[in-house]
Write a protein that holds these residues in place. Structure first.
Motif, PDB file in Angstrom:
ATOM      1  N   ARG A  19      71.184  -1.018   1.645  1.00 37.68           N
ATOM      2  CA  ARG A  19      70.520  -2.109   0.935  1.00 37.68           C
ATOM      3  C   ARG A  19      70.848  -3.467   1.547  1.00 37.68           C
ATOM      4  O   ARG A  19      70.029  -4.381   1.539  1.00 37.68           O
ATOM      5  CB  ARG A  19      70.925  -2.085  -0.540  1.00 37.68           C
ATOM      6  N   MET A  20      72.039  -3.594   2.101  1.00 34.70           N
ATOM      7  CA  MET A  20      72.417  -4.847   2.751  1.00 34.70           C
ATOM      8  C   MET A  20      71.969  -4.884   4.211  1.00 34.70           C
ATOM      9  O   MET A  20      72.234  -5.860   4.916  1.00 34.70           O
ATOM     10  CB  MET A  20      73.934  -5.046   2.676  1.00 34.70           C
ATOM     11  N   GLU A  21      71.350  -3.780   4.671  1.00 30.87           N
ATOM     12  CA  GLU A  21      70.856  -3.657   6.049  1.00 30.87           C
ATOM     13  C   GLU A  21      71.983  -3.810   7.068  1.00 30.87           C
ATOM     14  O   GLU A  21      71.785  -4.347   8.156  1.00 30.87           O
ATOM     15  CB  GLU A  21      69.734  -4.670   6.321  1.00 30.87           C
ATOM     16  N   GLU A  22      73.151  -3.307   6.700  1.00 35.74           N
ATOM     17  CA  GLU A  22      74.271  -3.220   7.639  1.00 35.74           C
ATOM     18  C   GLU A  22      74.253  -1.800   8.212  1.00 35.74           C
ATOM     19  O   GLU A  22      75.026  -0.928   7.827  1.00 35.74           O
ATOM     20  CB  GLU A  22      75.591  -3.517   6.925  1.00 35.74           C
ATOM     21  N   PHE A  23      73.341  -1.583   9.191  1.00 39.51           N
ATOM     22  CA  PHE A  23      73.072  -0.230   9.648  1.00 39.51           C
ATOM     23  C   PHE A  23      74.221   0.338  10.484  1.00 39.51           C
ATOM     24  O   PHE A  23      74.469   1.548  10.457  1.00 39.51           O
ATOM     25  CB  PHE A  23      71.774  -0.207  10.448  1.00 39.51           C
ATOM     26  N   GLY A  24      74.910  -0.498  11.220  1.00 38.81           N
ATOM     27  CA  GLY A  24      76.070  -0.011  11.975  1.00 38.81           C
ATOM     28  C   GLY A  24      77.146   0.507  11.039  1.00 38.81           C
ATOM     29  O   GLY A  24      77.728   1.582  11.265  1.00 38.81           O
ATOM     30  N   LEU A  25      77.426  -0.242   9.974  1.00 37.09           N
ATOM     31  CA  LEU A  25      78.390   0.199   8.973  1.00 37.09           C
ATOM     32  C   LEU A  25      77.894   1.456   8.274  1.00 37.09           C
ATOM     33  O   LEU A  25      78.676   2.369   7.978  1.00 37.09           O
ATOM     34  CB  LEU A  25      78.629  -0.924   7.953  1.00 37.09           C
ATOM     35  N   ALA A  26      76.596   1.527   8.008  1.00 37.75           N
ATOM     36  CA  ALA A  26      76.033   2.705   7.350  1.00 37.75           C
ATOM     37  C   ALA A  26      76.226   3.960   8.205  1.00 37.75           C
ATOM     38  O   ALA A  26      76.539   5.036   7.679  1.00 37.75           O
ATOM     39  CB  ALA A  26      74.554   2.481   7.056  1.00 37.75           C
ATOM     40  N   LEU A  27      76.074   3.834   9.509  1.00 33.71           N
ATOM     41  CA  LEU A  27      76.292   4.985  10.392  1.00 33.71           C
ATOM     42  C   LEU A  27      77.759   5.421  10.387  1.00 33.71           C
ATOM     43  O   LEU A  27      78.063   6.619  10.410  1.00 33.71           O
ATOM     44  CB  LEU A  27      75.844   4.647  11.810  1.00 33.71           C
ATOM     45  N   ASN A  28      78.659   4.450  10.351  1.00 29.87           N
ATOM     46  CA  ASN A  28      80.085   4.789  10.270  1.00 29.87           C
ATOM     47  C   ASN A  28      80.404   5.523   8.967  1.00 29.87           C
ATOM     48  O   ASN A  28      81.196   6.470   8.942  1.00 29.87           O
ATOM     49  CB  ASN A  28      80.935   3.532  10.388  1.00 29.87           C
ATOM     50  N   LEU A  29      79.785   5.063   7.870  1.00 28.38           N
ATOM     51  CA  LEU A  29      79.996   5.726   6.584  1.00 28.38           C
ATOM     52  C   LEU A  29      79.394   7.129   6.587  1.00 28.38           C
ATOM     53  O   LEU A  29      79.983   8.068   6.034  1.00 28.38           O
ATOM     54  CB  LEU A  29      79.385   4.885   5.464  1.00 28.38           C
ATOM     55  N   ALA A  30      78.232   7.282   7.215  1.00 28.80           N
ATOM     56  CA  ALA A  30      77.631   8.610   7.329  1.00 28.80           C
ATOM     57  C   ALA A  30      78.519   9.545   8.147  1.00 28.80           C
ATOM     58  O   ALA A  30      78.649  10.740   7.834  1.00 28.80           O
ATOM     59  CB  ALA A  30      76.247   8.502   7.964  1.00 28.80           C
ATOM     60  N   ASN A  31      79.144   9.007   9.169  1.00 26.97           N
ATOM     61  CA  ASN A  31      80.072   9.792   9.978  1.00 26.97           C
ATOM     62  C   ASN A  31      81.265  10.249   9.144  1.00 26.97           C
ATOM     63  O   ASN A  31      81.727  11.395   9.248  1.00 26.97           O
ATOM     64  CB  ASN A  31      80.537   8.951  11.165  1.00 26.97           C
ATOM     65  N   GLU A  32      81.780   9.348   8.286  1.00 24.18           N
ATOM     66  CA  GLU A  32      82.881   9.716   7.394  1.00 24.18           C
ATOM     67  C   GLU A  32      82.468  10.813   6.422  1.00 24.18           C
ATOM     68  O   GLU A  32      83.243  11.723   6.115  1.00 24.18           O
ATOM     69  CB  GLU A  32      83.352   8.494   6.611  1.00 24.18           C
TER      70      GLU A  32
ATOM     71  N   LEU B 226      69.404   8.308   7.895  1.00 24.97           N
ATOM     72  CA  LEU B 226      69.310   8.291   9.353  1.00 24.97           C
ATOM     73  C   LEU B 226      67.864   8.091   9.799  1.00 24.97           C
ATOM     74  O   LEU B 226      67.588   7.364  10.770  1.00 24.97           O
ATOM     75  CB  LEU B 226      69.863   9.595   9.926  1.00 24.97           C
ATOM     76  N   SER B 227      66.942   8.730   9.104  1.00 23.80           N
ATOM     77  CA  SER B 227      65.527   8.561   9.450  1.00 23.80           C
ATOM     78  C   SER B 227      65.086   7.116   9.237  1.00 23.80           C
ATOM     79  O   SER B 227      64.342   6.552  10.052  1.00 23.80           O
ATOM     80  CB  SER B 227      64.687   9.512   8.601  1.00 23.80           C
ATOM     81  N   LEU B 228      65.578   6.520   8.148  1.00 19.60           N
ATOM     82  CA  LEU B 228      65.233   5.127   7.876  1.00 19.60           C
ATOM     83  C   LEU B 228      65.834   4.193   8.922  1.00 19.60           C
ATOM     84  O   LEU B 228      65.181   3.240   9.381  1.00 19.60           O
ATOM     85  CB  LEU B 228      65.710   4.740   6.475  1.00 19.60           C
ATOM     86  N   ILE B 229      67.070   4.480   9.331  1.00 16.24           N
ATOM     87  CA  ILE B 229      67.720   3.629  10.343  1.00 16.24           C
ATOM     88  C   ILE B 229      66.983   3.733  11.674  1.00 16.24           C
ATOM     89  O   ILE B 229      66.787   2.727  12.379  1.00 16.24           O
ATOM     90  CB  ILE B 229      69.203   4.028  10.496  1.00 16.24           C
ATOM     91  N   SER B 230      66.561   4.939  12.053  1.00 14.57           N
ATOM     92  CA  SER B 230      65.840   5.094  13.314  1.00 14.57           C
ATOM     93  C   SER B 230      64.506   4.346  13.269  1.00 14.57           C
ATOM     94  O   SER B 230      64.085   3.736  14.272  1.00 14.57           O
ATOM     95  CB  SER B 230      65.605   6.582  13.605  1.00 14.57           C
TER      96      SER B 230
END
Length: 605
Positions: free
Chosen positions: A391-404, A425-429
């Protein structure tokens, strides 16, 4: 009468106002209707004290024949307790239920409760109730807060009452104290407080309005006997703002409450939170209208946690008020916040929601980013943090959280959470392909593509319908659709997208994507570069998977005629172990490395 000390002065005024028989009247103690029977109260008080202070480990029962002999010599009976055992805890619970549900309910009917305004009779104030540092701020006396009595003067400092009138009032209080037995008074207040804190503790928060109404009725009836501090703490656990308000109303009859209100209202005064300030603090918070006017109260409210609960502050003030925002930010601050509050899941989630509404990404990173040392101090609900990061569009952080999330054993088995990760992930791509200013966000796409390549097998093993080739093809399709529908979108973005996929995905998957892509020209430079990249990467991966680095070093050493330095190999470790055993070394003969260097090592397939 000449002054001869406090006792002589008081006795002289007794004779002056009431005559010579006053001493004999005061010496007679009668059973007050405002207190229960003393023996019954003492019995219940001892049981309550035993339950609250826990049982001793052992109790020795001495024989009457040898009362002075030690337990070890006299053969006394020994009863041992172990409260860690389940049956011991069960016995304590049974005893507590008996007191609350049966005994104390009947005991409360044995006396006529005093009204709230008589709390000063049941709770006589003294300087012992106050901390050493607050003796000047919280001055305790038996007089009203506007009256200051001086025995050496005939009038009070603020009123025109004579010394005799003041002594008459002090004498009335003395009569009241004598009528209410001190021990029975303490026991009664303790038992009433115990009943309140345990009777309604079975439902936190209150399951229905009837329980809350029963608690309020109890305060209306027995509020004069309640320990306000303990009851306010229990009301905070019950999450009942109405009950807290009722208890604060009863506390207004306490001298300590009045003095605390005065102290808290003084500007520019450094105060440290003390338990006796709780009722005054809860009384003043609803009147705070802005953050600036309540900045001192913010500090006190934070230091009073968990006595002052955040839900109460939010209930008496609007969630958008400056005071509440400042209070919550201070309570959950990554450096100066309260440790227990930062581990509260509901509180952390509410704080993250507020940070999102404010666009405060820095504060959110302290909680969500695993690379921030402060994140270990917080309760981290990873799926929730992933949603906030999106929601905050912090996609790099979102990927790190998805990795966790995928790396966590707890979440890896949850198909619903893994499915939500795929959607993110689909939305980020898609966001990466969309880019900004007509340019592809290659930096973000370089993070998404290897992530999909790495964890596609995990998603598939969890029973989720995901195919890496299809996902990469979708990325190319979105990029082509964007280039056709947006005139500002750069025509070179498709080539850039192909290049990112070829460099960050398994070579065999890339070749499948390229073979299925109908819109790619065989003579395109991007196509030729992608094929070249796939061939190079495939060859390198094949070498790494099929050839041993140790064998290559052995071959080079054989060509140079020297012994290879294979410190990191298990062969070298075996040789070192063997060389330490001299007898075994002589028995086995030359080491294996001589045969390796000569190429005569037998290999049994």
């Amino acid at each position: 009468l000449p002054p001869q000390g406090d006792a002589a002065t008081s006795s002289g005024f007794d004779h002056l106002l009431f005559g010579g028989d006053v001493a004999s009247i005061l010496s007679k103690k009668k059973q007050s209707l405002s207190l229960p029977p003393g023996e019954l109260s003492a019995l219940l008080y001892d049981l309550v004290d035993l339950l609250e202070s826990s049982l001793p480990d052992q109790i020795f029962m001495k024989e009457s024949s040898t009362p002075s002999a030690p337990p070890a010599m006299s053969g006394d009976k020994t009863v041992s307790f172990n409260l860690d055992k389940p049956h011991s805890k069960g016995n304590v619970k049974l005893a507590t239920d008996f007191l609350v549900d049966s005994a104390l309910g009947l005991w409360l009917r044995t006396f006529r409760p005093l009204p709230w305004k008589q709390r000063r009779t049941l709770w006589p104030t003294s300087s012992s109730n106050v901390g050493d540092g607050d003796s000047t701020i919280m001055s305790m006396s038996r007089m009203d807060d506007l009256d200051t009595l001086s025995l050496t003067s005939g009038f009070t400092s603020r009123t025109g009452k004579t010394l005799a009138e003041k002594e008459k009032r002090n004498l009335r209080e003395l009569v009241e104290d004598l009528e209410l037995d001190q021990e029975t008074r303490v026991e009664t207040c303790t038992l009433a407080t115990f009943y309140f804190t345990h009777k309604f503790d079975k439902s936190r928060p209150f399951a229905n309005d009837d329980l809350e109404e029963d608690a309020i009725d109890f305060v209306d009836t027995y509020g004069a006997y309640l320990d306000i501090y303990k009851c306010l703490k229990s009301a905070g656990k019950f999450r009942s703002g109405t009950l807290i308000k009722k208890l604060v109303e009863a506390a207004r009859y306490d001298q300590a409450h009045k003095e605390a209100i005065k102290a808290l209202q003084k500007p520019n005064v450094l105060l440290f939170y003390q338990p006796h300030m709780l009722s005054a603090l809860l009384d003043l918070i609803p009147s705070v209208s802005s953050c600036t006017s309540g900045s001192d109260l913010v500090v006190l409210a934070v230091s009073a946690y968990p006595d002052v609960q955040p839900w109460y502050v939010k209930s008496v003030l609007s969630a958008e008020s400056g005071f509440y925002m400042s209070y919550l930010s201070s309570l959950l601050h990554h450096e100066d916040g309260h440790d227990a509050a930062r581990r509260d899941s509901a509180l952390v989630k509410e704080f993250c929601e507020i940070l999102t509404s404010q666009g405060n990404s820095e504060g959110f990173f302290h909680i969500a980013s695993r690379g921030d040392p402060s994140s270990r101090l917080y309760f981290r609900d990873l799926p929730f943090l992933l949603d906030i990061g999106m929601r905050m569009e912090e996609f790099g952080l979102a990927l790190n959280l998805a990795n966790e999330i995928i790396s966590s054993r707890r979440y890896r088995k949850d198909r619903s959470i893994l499915s939500s990760v795929i959607q993110r992930l689909s939305l980020i791509s898609s966001k990466a392909v969309e880019g900004a200013g007509g340019e592809l966000n290659t930096q973000l796409l370089c993070l998404v593509v290897p992530f999909l390549s790495e964890y596609a097998s995990i998603f598939k093993s969890a029973g989720l319908d995901i195919d890496l080739t299809s996902e990469l093809t979708k990325v190319l399709q979105v990029c082509r659709a964007k280039s056709q529908n947006d005139d500002d979108y750069s025509t070179g973005n498709i080539d850039a997208c192909i290049s990112v996929i070829s460099e960050n995905s398994p070579p065999d998957k890339v070749l499948q994507v390229l073979s299925q892509w109908d819109h790619l020209s065989m003579h395109s430079s991007a196509f030729v570069d992608a094929i070249h990249t796939c061939l190079i990467r495939g060859a390198r991966e094949g070498v790494r998977s099929e050839l041993s680095g140790s064998l290559l070093r052995v071959r080079r050493a054989r060509e140079e005629g020297r012994r290879p330095d294979l410190v990191t190999t298990s062969w070298y470790d075996l040789e070192q172990d063997a060389s330490q055993d001299e007898g075994e070394h002589e028995k086995d003969g030359p080491t294996i490395w001589n045969s390796v260097l000569s190429g005569s090592v037998p290999i049994h397939c």
